[in-house]
Design a protein around this motif. Structure first.
Motif, PDB file in Angstrom:
ATOM      1  N   PRO A 155       0.831  -1.215   0.000  1.00 31.31           N
ATOM      2  CA  PRO A 155       0.000   0.000   0.000  1.00 31.31           C
ATOM      3  C   PRO A 155       0.855   1.249   0.000  1.00 31.31           C
ATOM      4  N   THR A 156       0.364   2.288  -0.651  1.00 34.10           N
ATOM      5  CA  THR A 156       1.076   3.559  -0.664  1.00 34.10           C
ATOM      6  C   THR A 156       0.335   4.568   0.209  1.00 34.10           C
ATOM      7  N   VAL A 157       0.910   5.757   0.333  1.00 32.52           N
ATOM      8  CA  VAL A 157       0.265   6.833   1.096  1.00 32.52           C
ATOM      9  C   VAL A 157      -0.420   7.751   0.082  1.00 32.52           C
ATOM     10  N   HIS A 158      -1.727   7.562  -0.086  1.00 31.62           N
ATOM     11  CA  HIS A 158      -2.472   8.322  -1.082  1.00 31.62           C
ATOM     12  C   HIS A 158      -3.875   8.564  -0.547  1.00 31.62           C
ATOM     13  N   HIS A 159      -4.683   9.343  -1.260  1.00 25.38           N
ATOM     14  CA  HIS A 159      -6.013   9.677  -0.757  1.00 25.38           C
ATOM     15  C   HIS A 159      -6.981   8.508  -0.776  1.00 25.38           C
ATOM     16  N   ILE A 160      -6.746   7.569  -1.655  1.00 21.17           N
ATOM     17  CA  ILE A 160      -7.605   6.389  -1.750  1.00 21.17           C
ATOM     18  C   ILE A 160      -6.702   5.153  -1.809  1.00 21.17           C
ATOM     19  N   PRO A 161      -7.252   3.959  -1.530  1.00 21.09           N
ATOM     20  CA  PRO A 161      -6.405   2.759  -1.546  1.00 21.09           C
ATOM     21  C   PRO A 161      -5.637   2.622  -2.859  1.00 21.09           C
ATOM     22  N   THR A 162      -4.335   2.439  -2.736  1.00 27.32           N
ATOM     23  CA  THR A 162      -3.448   2.418  -3.904  1.00 27.32           C
ATOM     24  C   THR A 162      -2.354   1.387  -3.673  1.00 27.32           C
ATOM     25  N   ALA A 181       2.634   9.690  -1.458  1.00 27.14           N
ATOM     26  CA  ALA A 181       3.450  10.697  -0.797  1.00 27.14           C
ATOM     27  C   ALA A 181       4.845  10.112  -0.584  1.00 27.14           C
ATOM     28  N   PHE A 182       5.796  10.952  -0.199  1.00 24.20           N
ATOM     29  CA  PHE A 182       7.135  10.450   0.098  1.00 24.20           C
ATOM     30  C   PHE A 182       7.054   9.449   1.248  1.00 24.20           C
ATOM     31  N   LEU A 202       3.309  17.632  -7.116  1.00 25.07           N
ATOM     32  CA  LEU A 202       2.998  18.568  -6.037  1.00 25.07           C
ATOM     33  C   LEU A 202       1.945  17.972  -5.096  1.00 25.07           C
ATOM     34  N   GLY A 203       1.656  18.711  -4.045  1.00 24.21           N
ATOM     35  CA  GLY A 203       0.531  18.373  -3.181  1.00 24.21           C
ATOM     36  C   GLY A 203       0.720  17.068  -2.444  1.00 24.21           C
ATOM     37  N   VAL A 204      -0.233  16.151  -2.620  1.00 27.80           N
ATOM     38  CA  VAL A 204      -0.200  14.885  -1.882  1.00 27.80           C
ATOM     39  C   VAL A 204       0.864  13.936  -2.427  1.00 27.80           C
TER      40      VAL A 204
END
Ligand SMILES: [Zn+2]
Length: 249
Positions: A155-162, A181-182, A202-204
């Motif tokens: 899993p990554t750090v994102h707004h929705i499951p990724t 995200a980083f 940029l951003g998230v």
């Protein structure tokens, strides 16, 4: 025995210059499309004008969707309609369970779940009518086999499951961050691969300066993708993926 990765698109969600980020992974007779962005048929066809063999919608056996943002799956309807109504050749869809759970109900069914005859009769359809659907293991440690490829995900750090993925074939390993995200732990996992594509934006998303500060040995195996239109692709700190690139491992 080679593992080959072709760069279909490098752009972010807002690009006016590129195709959205998309990769084509090939080994032996297996061809896996990683994400299905809008304008998919044209993006694949353009691979042929960039020095490689032309790829059409019928040449895609397997599609993996990393997450449900439109720039990563907005071309799926085109692919599935083509395969069902034009050439009648099914393909296989792969995604982590959390992505599959919303794929049909939140993204596809509005335009795909019914066929109305001229006399008004309605014929309902489900995702299974369009494709073979294979969930990736809910436990990321379990291997997911796709033909000649062995996949694992994280899993990554994102707004929705990724899902970030690693793909192995014949002792070679390739990684892809998808949107994130980083995340140092994700980078350590991807960094075990011989080569990996990592997003920046940029951003998230992952700031370029955080990636540029990584060890040279890590940066040497990284290719930037999902970058904004103004990103300097000639900056040598980290090599940028370019549409039409083919990486063989
Ligand atoms: Zn996203």
């Amino acid at each position: 025995m080679t593992l080959s990765i072709r760069v279909v698109g490098v752009g972010d969600a807002f690009t006016a210059r590129y195709y959205n980020a998309c990769l084509l992974v090939e080994a032996d007779d297996t061809r896996l499309l990683v994400d299905a962005p809008p304008a998919l048929a044209r993006a694949l066809a353009d691979l042929g004008s960039r020095g490689g063999p032309t790829i059409g919608l019928d040449d895609i056996d397997h599609v993996l969707i990393t997450h449900l943002h439109g720039d990563h799956m907005g071309g799926l309807e085109q692919l599935l309609f083509w395969r069902r109504f034009v050439t009648r050749r099914r393909c296989t869809l792969h995604a982590i369970p959390e992505v599959l759970a919303g794929l049909w109900d939140t993204r596809l069914r509005g335009g795909m779940d019914v066929l109305m005859d001229a006399d008004g009769a309605r014929h309902p359809l489900t995702l299974d009518d369009y494709a073979d659907v294979r969930a990736m293991p809910s436990n990321p440690a379990d291997v997911h086999r796709i033909g000649a490829l062995e996949l694992s995900w994280r899993p990554t750090v994102h707004h929705i499951p990724t899902s970030a993925i690693r793909v192995a074939h014949g002792g070679a390993h390739f990684g892809y961050s998808a949107d994130t995200a980083f995340d140092e732990t994700l980078l350590a996992w991807l960094g075990e691969a011989d080569l990996f594509a990592h997003e920046t934006n940029l951003g998230v998303h992952t700031p370029l300066d955080r990636l540029a500060a990584l060890d040279a040995s890590v940066r040497a195996r990284m290719r930037l993708i999902h970058y904004p239109d103004w990103h300097d692709v000639d900056d040598a700190t980290i090599a940028s993926a370019r549409e039409g690139d083919r990486w063989t491992l």
